[in-house]
Design a protein around this motif. Structure first.
Motif, PDB file in Angstrom:
ATOM      1  N   ASP A   1      49.273   4.474  48.205  1.00  0.00           N
ATOM      2  CA  ASP A   1      48.795   5.239  47.059  1.00  0.00           C
ATOM      3  C   ASP A   1      48.419   6.654  47.531  1.00  0.00           C
ATOM      4  N   ARG A   2      47.963   7.472  46.621  1.00  0.00           N
ATOM      5  CA  ARG A   2      47.662   8.872  46.952  1.00  0.00           C
ATOM      6  C   ARG A   2      46.656   8.999  48.096  1.00  0.00           C
TER       7      ARG A   2
ATOM      8  N   GLU B   1      53.369  10.308  43.777  1.00  0.00           N
ATOM      9  CA  GLU B   1      53.000  10.980  45.028  1.00  0.00           C
ATOM     10  C   GLU B   1      54.145  11.881  45.509  1.00  0.00           C
TER      11      GLU B   1
ATOM     12  N   THR C   1      54.176  14.928  43.236  1.00  0.00           N
ATOM     13  CA  THR C   1      53.025  15.787  43.537  1.00  0.00           C
ATOM     14  C   THR C   1      53.326  16.680  44.729  1.00  0.00           C
TER      15      THR C   1
END
Length: 199
Positions: free
Chosen positions: A15-16, A51, A54
């Motif tokens: 995850d981020r 992600e 981003t």
């Protein structure tokens, strides 16, 4: 400490928060140097689409191809982040890897290694992947590098804290964990995956 060949360093999709932690898994290394590229070169892990997107939006990429782009900022020397969007077994997946751009073939080799590793029919892990996952998921307070407690020839090797029922909490060299200790440090869903033969 020398690592280098292409290697998966985290199981599952980061995850981020996990992604940003793993961008500098070796931040605590002693004697930091601009020549530490071998620590990072070849590391890769899976991320989510959000992600990936981003990171594409943060800065204009250094370069971009149909299925990958490279970050403009270099981590160390000629090593930088390369993000991949790959179709594996009819499913689009996203990955981050550290490539040494002084070698023009590095991104292509990374892509081929990821596709080969993730196309295996049976979900399995090598011993090295188990150790890398333990290192990646350990909190900074529970991982480090061998120093004066160890023989001088071991200084700089990676260490993790391990709870031993007889001796309490002990500092152990990561690569000297026994199979039983590795199982104890892995999350439950990864403990009993079959052993994969290293490629």
């Amino acid at each position: 400490m020398t690592l280098s060949p292409i290697r998966k360093v985290f199981q599952g999709t980061a995850d981020r928060r996990q992604m940003f932690r793993m961008f500098d898994r070796h931040a605590q290394r002693p004697n930091r140097s601009p020549d530490d590229g071998a620590l990072y070169r070849g590391e890769w892990f899976e991320i989510g689409e959000a992600e990936h997107d981003t990171m594409l939006d943060i800065l204009p990429p250094l370069w971009m191809r149909s299925d990958m782009f490279a970050m403009r900022e270099f981590l160390t020397g000629s090593v930088t982040s390369v993000f991949f969007k790959l179709k594996i077994d009819d499913c689009v997946r996203y990955f981050h890897g550290y490539c040494d751009l002084s070698d023009r073939a590095s991104p292509g080799c990374m892509r081929a290694a990821i596709v080969e590793r993730e196309s295996r029919p049976v979900r399995a892990m090598t011993r090295e992947e188990r150790l890398e996952h333990i290192w990646s998921s350990a909190h900074d307070d529970y991982r480090g590098y061998a120093g004066e407690r160890f023989s001088k020839h071991l200084w700089g090797k990676r260490t993790v804290l391990f709870y031993d029922y007889q001796r309490g909490t002990v500092l152990k060299l990561l690569d000297q964990l026994t199979d039983t200790e590795i199982l104890a440090k892995l999350p439950v869903h990864l403990r009993y995956l079959p052993d994969a033969i290293a490629a």
